[in-house]
Write a protein that holds these residues in place. Structure first.
Motif, PDB file in Angstrom:
ATOM      1  N   THR A 178       2.489   5.522  20.316  1.00  0.00           N
ATOM      2  CA  THR A 178       2.388   5.208  21.745  1.00  0.00           C
ATOM      3  C   THR A 178       3.763   5.366  22.380  1.00  0.00           C
ATOM      4  N   GLN A 179       3.776   5.553  23.686  1.00  0.00           N
ATOM      5  CA  GLN A 179       5.025   5.606  24.444  1.00  0.00           C
ATOM      6  C   GLN A 179       5.294   4.229  25.003  1.00  0.00           C
ATOM      7  N   SER A 180       6.288   3.541  24.462  1.00  0.00           N
ATOM      8  CA  SER A 180       6.522   2.156  24.859  1.00  0.00           C
ATOM      9  C   SER A 180       7.516   2.025  25.997  1.00  0.00           C
ATOM     10  N   GLY A 181       8.031   3.130  26.503  1.00  0.00           N
ATOM     11  CA  GLY A 181       8.970   3.045  27.617  1.00  0.00           C
ATOM     12  C   GLY A 181      10.232   3.825  27.309  1.00  0.00           C
ATOM     13  N   ALA A 182      11.143   3.815  28.257  1.00  0.00           N
ATOM     14  CA  ALA A 182      12.380   4.569  28.097  1.00  0.00           C
ATOM     15  C   ALA A 182      13.154   4.040  26.904  1.00  0.00           C
ATOM     16  N   GLY A 183      13.488   4.925  25.969  1.00  0.00           N
ATOM     17  CA  GLY A 183      14.250   4.517  24.800  1.00  0.00           C
ATOM     18  C   GLY A 183      13.439   3.792  23.762  1.00  0.00           C
ATOM     19  N   GLY A 184      12.151   3.582  23.959  1.00  0.00           N
ATOM     20  CA  GLY A 184      11.325   2.828  23.018  1.00  0.00           C
ATOM     21  C   GLY A 184      10.834   3.689  21.875  1.00  0.00           C
ATOM     22  N   ASP A 185      10.320   3.002  20.831  1.00  0.00           N
ATOM     23  CA  ASP A 185       9.781   3.719  19.683  1.00  0.00           C
ATOM     24  C   ASP A 185       8.490   4.413  20.061  1.00  0.00           C
ATOM     25  N   LEU A 186       8.267   5.575  19.487  1.00  0.00           N
ATOM     26  CA  LEU A 186       7.017   6.293  19.696  1.00  0.00           C
ATOM     27  C   LEU A 186       5.945   5.844  18.718  1.00  0.00           C
ATOM     28  N   GLY A 187       6.319   5.108  17.705  1.00  0.00           N
ATOM     29  CA  GLY A 187       5.339   4.664  16.719  1.00  0.00           C
ATOM     30  C   GLY A 187       6.012   3.756  15.698  1.00  0.00           C
ATOM     31  N   ARG A 188       5.267   3.318  14.673  1.00  0.00           N
ATOM     32  CA  ARG A 188       5.810   2.437  13.652  1.00  0.00           C
ATOM     33  C   ARG A 188       5.518   3.031  12.293  1.00  0.00           C
ATOM     34  N   TRP A 189       6.483   2.868  11.407  1.00  0.00           N
ATOM     35  CA  TRP A 189       6.242   3.246  10.022  1.00  0.00           C
ATOM     36  C   TRP A 189       5.433   2.153   9.349  1.00  0.00           C
ATOM     37  N   TRP A 190       4.501   2.596   8.506  1.00  0.00           N
ATOM     38  CA  TRP A 190       3.635   1.656   7.813  1.00  0.00           C
ATOM     39  C   TRP A 190       3.769   1.832   6.301  1.00  0.00           C
ATOM     40  N   ILE A 191       3.558   0.739   5.610  1.00  0.00           N
ATOM     41  CA  ILE A 191       3.553   0.741   4.145  1.00  0.00           C
ATOM     42  C   ILE A 191       2.125   0.528   3.679  1.00  0.00           C
ATOM     43  N   GLU A 192       1.715   1.288   2.688  1.00  0.00           N
ATOM     44  CA  GLU A 192       0.368   1.173   2.136  1.00  0.00           C
ATOM     45  C   GLU A 192       0.430   0.724   0.683  1.00  0.00           C
ATOM     46  N   ILE A 193      -0.440  -0.213   0.367  1.00  0.00           N
ATOM     47  CA  ILE A 193      -0.638  -0.635  -1.025  1.00  0.00           C
ATOM     48  C   ILE A 193      -2.109  -0.448  -1.342  1.00  0.00           C
ATOM     49  N   GLN A 194      -2.385   0.280  -2.404  1.00  0.00           N
ATOM     50  CA  GLN A 194      -3.762   0.568  -2.795  1.00  0.00           C
ATOM     51  C   GLN A 194      -4.057  -0.043  -4.166  1.00  0.00           C
ATOM     52  N   VAL A 195      -5.228  -0.656  -4.263  1.00  0.00           N
ATOM     53  CA  VAL A 195      -5.735  -1.190  -5.535  1.00  0.00           C
ATOM     54  C   VAL A 195      -7.046  -0.469  -5.811  1.00  0.00           C
ATOM     55  N   MET A 196      -7.092   0.252  -6.933  1.00  0.00           N
ATOM     56  CA  MET A 196      -8.257   1.078  -7.260  1.00  0.00           C
ATOM     57  C   MET A 196      -8.853   0.650  -8.598  1.00  0.00           C
ATOM     58  N   ASP A 197     -10.171   0.758  -8.683  1.00  0.00           N
ATOM     59  CA  ASP A 197     -10.860   0.588  -9.972  1.00  0.00           C
ATOM     60  C   ASP A 197     -11.917   1.673 -10.090  1.00  0.00           C
ATOM     61  N   ASN A 198     -12.365   1.914 -11.294  1.00  0.00           N
ATOM     62  CA  ASN A 198     -13.413   2.924 -11.525  1.00  0.00           C
ATOM     63  C   ASN A 198     -14.721   2.268 -11.937  1.00  0.00           C
ATOM     64  N   GLY A 199     -15.000   1.082 -11.331  1.00  0.00           N
ATOM     65  CA  GLY A 199     -16.232   0.354 -11.612  1.00  0.00           C
ATOM     66  C   GLY A 199     -17.437   0.957 -10.912  1.00  0.00           C
ATOM     67  N   PRO A 200     -18.518   0.201 -10.824  1.00  0.00           N
ATOM     68  CA  PRO A 200     -19.768   0.740 -10.278  1.00  0.00           C
ATOM     69  C   PRO A 200     -19.760   0.941  -8.763  1.00  0.00           C
ATOM     70  N   GLY A 201     -18.747   0.464  -8.065  1.00  0.00           N
ATOM     71  CA  GLY A 201     -18.706   0.653  -6.613  1.00  0.00           C
ATOM     72  C   GLY A 201     -19.502  -0.406  -5.862  1.00  0.00           C
ATOM     73  N   ILE A 202     -19.365  -0.356  -4.540  1.00  0.00           N
ATOM     74  CA  ILE A 202     -20.031  -1.318  -3.655  1.00  0.00           C
ATOM     75  C   ILE A 202     -21.142  -0.589  -2.912  1.00  0.00           C
ATOM     76  N   ALA A 203     -22.304  -1.218  -2.830  1.00  0.00           N
ATOM     77  CA  ALA A 203     -23.441  -0.600  -2.146  1.00  0.00           C
ATOM     78  C   ALA A 203     -23.092  -0.358  -0.677  1.00  0.00           C
ATOM     79  N   ALA A 204     -23.648   0.733  -0.136  1.00  0.00           N
ATOM     80  CA  ALA A 204     -23.328   1.116   1.242  1.00  0.00           C
ATOM     81  C   ALA A 204     -23.694   0.024   2.244  1.00  0.00           C
ATOM     82  N   GLN A 205     -24.805  -0.698   2.008  1.00  0.00           N
ATOM     83  CA  GLN A 205     -25.215  -1.740   2.960  1.00  0.00           C
ATOM     84  C   GLN A 205     -24.303  -2.959   2.910  1.00  0.00           C
ATOM     85  N   ASP A 206     -23.512  -3.078   1.820  1.00  0.00           N
ATOM     86  CA  ASP A 206     -22.619  -4.232   1.699  1.00  0.00           C
ATOM     87  C   ASP A 206     -21.227  -3.969   2.269  1.00  0.00           C
ATOM     88  N   LEU A 207     -20.837  -2.696   2.367  1.00  0.00           N
ATOM     89  CA  LEU A 207     -19.471  -2.368   2.797  1.00  0.00           C
ATOM     90  C   LEU A 207     -19.098  -2.958   4.159  1.00  0.00           C
TER      91      LEU A 207
END
Length: 490
Positions: free
Chosen positions: A389-418
């Motif tokens: 976003t444009q936050s104004g004169a001299g402002g940041d155009l956006g923010r850096w984000w950090i991602e943390i992912q936790v993965m498993d190879n189990g049976p998964g979650i049913a679509a109706q439950d997501l």
């Protein structure tokens, strides 16, 4: 019925006011138009009278023809001096009377324009007969009483009143029809609401939800609300049942094994195992009570967060050490990956570790149900720039984000439950529930949102991935600030 009566009454009042205003304006316009027409007619008659006077062979015949013309059209003849004095009047009421200011009358006589006279009980429209003889000592004037105009208007009044009455009846009928169209579905929604208040949660607004008008939108919103209430009741009922079961089971185990230890019925070789069971069940109770306390804090808006510099790499390394031995004992392939550089944020390290611990516990639990080699991954990385976003004169155009992912190879979650996986008290099917009470993920979401981040889930046949995104500390905030703020109750 009360609403329908009020709406119908409102429509009737509006229709009556509109009809009266239209009738009044119409009558006024008609009155003005009639006077304008009378002035024009009188002007034309004056022109005709001038022609009669010019074409008559002698004055006596001219006078007779002029009087006949006046009587034929119900007009009065006046002979007026240049000074405005009435010399003769066929009505016999204004002889010797001055019609007004001589200068004003002279202008009227010179332009041959229609003018008005009020006085001596008379209200007349006067039209000088244009003879073009400015040297004559007197002027012939045609006169017509204004009351004749009023009489003409009164003749039209019954028709006007009839039209107004018909218009009012039609408007009232249309108002009643539309008020019924509005109030009938509202009455049905009200009846459904009363049934729900009485405990009948199967009630629905029996109203057509087709279309995009406000009534259809209200009916859809009402039915959606009832569906959500039913879901909340069902999940809360399940929650109470699960909490009761999860409390009763460890308490029963603790009570039974502790009594066995006190009675001396446990052999010395089994005492260590029994003590371990008691400790495990007590820890389970502690976690459940802590979740319930966290939930109570969320509901009351008192979910406290510290704010200080945190390197997520340190939390990831700490969790790697904790879960490595568990993975080895359970035969789970545990992979951890994170950058060498720091992943700085501002937040509460204990709460963030609580989030990741909950996700890892779930991942380990469900990875064991994998048809192949169970595997869990913990990945930390820079997620790039988000929310540009444009936050104004001299402002940041956006923010850096950090991602943390936790993965498993189990049976998964049913679509109706997501869509409901982060809802409080919600439990997915038994393939993923594991007997929990459905609080861990809801609390995790509250913690992440309190840090200005978001948590998302993706799932399929090959497993499940939870992604936590947190805003990176770019040095724009005080890095040693500590304090507390309530989490946003979502």
């Amino acid at each position: 019925m009360k609403l329908q009566k009020r709406l119908t009454t409102s429509y009737l009042i509006i229709a009556l006011i509109a009809t009266l205003l239209a009738g009044t304006v119409g009558a006024f316009v008609l009155r003005v138009q009639q006077e304008r027409t009378a002035r024009s007619t009188l002007q034309n008659m004056a022109t005709r009278a001038a022609a009669v006077l010019r074409n008559a062979p002698n004055r006596s015949l001219a006078a007779r023809e002029l009087r006949a013309l006046a009587e034929q059209h119900d007009l009065r003849l006046l002979v007026v001096s240049r000074e405005g004095q009435v010399i003769a009047d066929t009505g016999d009421t204004l002889e010797g009377v001055s019609l007004g200011d001589p200068a004003t009358l002279a202008a009227a006589f010179r332009t041959d324009k229609v003018f008005s006279y009020r006085g001596n009980g008379e209200d007349l429209l006067l039209a000088p007969v244009p003879l073009g003889n400015g040297q004559a000592k007197s002027v012939v004037v045609l006169a017509v009483p204004r009351r004749s105009l009023l009489n003409s208007w009164l003749e039209l009044l019954p028709g006007l009143l009839g039209a107004m009455t018909i218009a009012f009846i039609v408007a009232a009928g249309v108002g009643w029809y539309f008020s019924r169209r509005i109030t009938e579905p509202i009455n049905k929604i009200t009846a459904a609401a009363k049934r729900i208040a009485a405990g009948d949660f199967s009630a629905r607004a029996d109203v057509s939800t087709e279309g995009d008008d406000e009534i259809a939108e209200l009916a859809r919103a009402f039915n959606t609300m009832v569906d959500e209430v039913n879901v909340a009741r069902d999940t809360q009922r399940d929650f109470l049942a699960n909490v009761s079961h999860d409390l009763r089971t460890p308490l029963t185990s603790i009570q039974g094994f502790s009594e066995a230890l006190m009675d001396g019925t446990v052999p010395p070789t089994q005492q260590q195992r029994v003590a371990a069971i008691i400790h495990e069940e007590a820890s389970r109770l502690s976690r459940l009570v802590q979740d319930l306390l966290d939930l109570a804090r969320i509901e009351s808006g008192r979910f406290i967060m510290a704010r200080r510099d945190v390197d997520l790499n340190e939390i990831i390394r700490h969790l790697k050490e904790i879960y490595a031995s568990r993975a080895e004992a359970e035969g789970i392939k545990f992979k951890v990956r994170h950058p060498r550089k720091a992943l700085p944020i501002i937040g509460d390290p204990d709460r963030l570790e609580q989030v990741l611990t909950n996700l890892l516990d779930n991942a380990f639990k469900y990875a064991q149900q994998s048809t192949g080699q169970p595997e869990v991954r913990l990945i930390g990385k820079l997620g790039g720039v988000r929310g540009v976003t444009q936050s104004g004169a001299g402002g940041d155009l956006g923010r850096w984000w950090i991602e943390i992912q936790v993965m498993d190879n189990g049976p998964g979650i049913a679509a109706q439950d997501l869509p409901h996986i982060f809802d409080r008290f919600y439990r997915a099917d038994q393939a993923r529930s594991g007997g929990g009470v459905g609080l861990g993920l809801a609390i995790a979401r509250e913690i992440v949102q309190a840090h200005g981040g978001e948590i998302a889930v993706e799932s399929g046949d090959k497993g499940t991935t939870f992604t936590v995104r947190l805003p990176m500390n770019m040095g724009h905030q005080s890095t040693q600030e500590t304090g507390a703020q309530p989490a946003t109750a979502g």
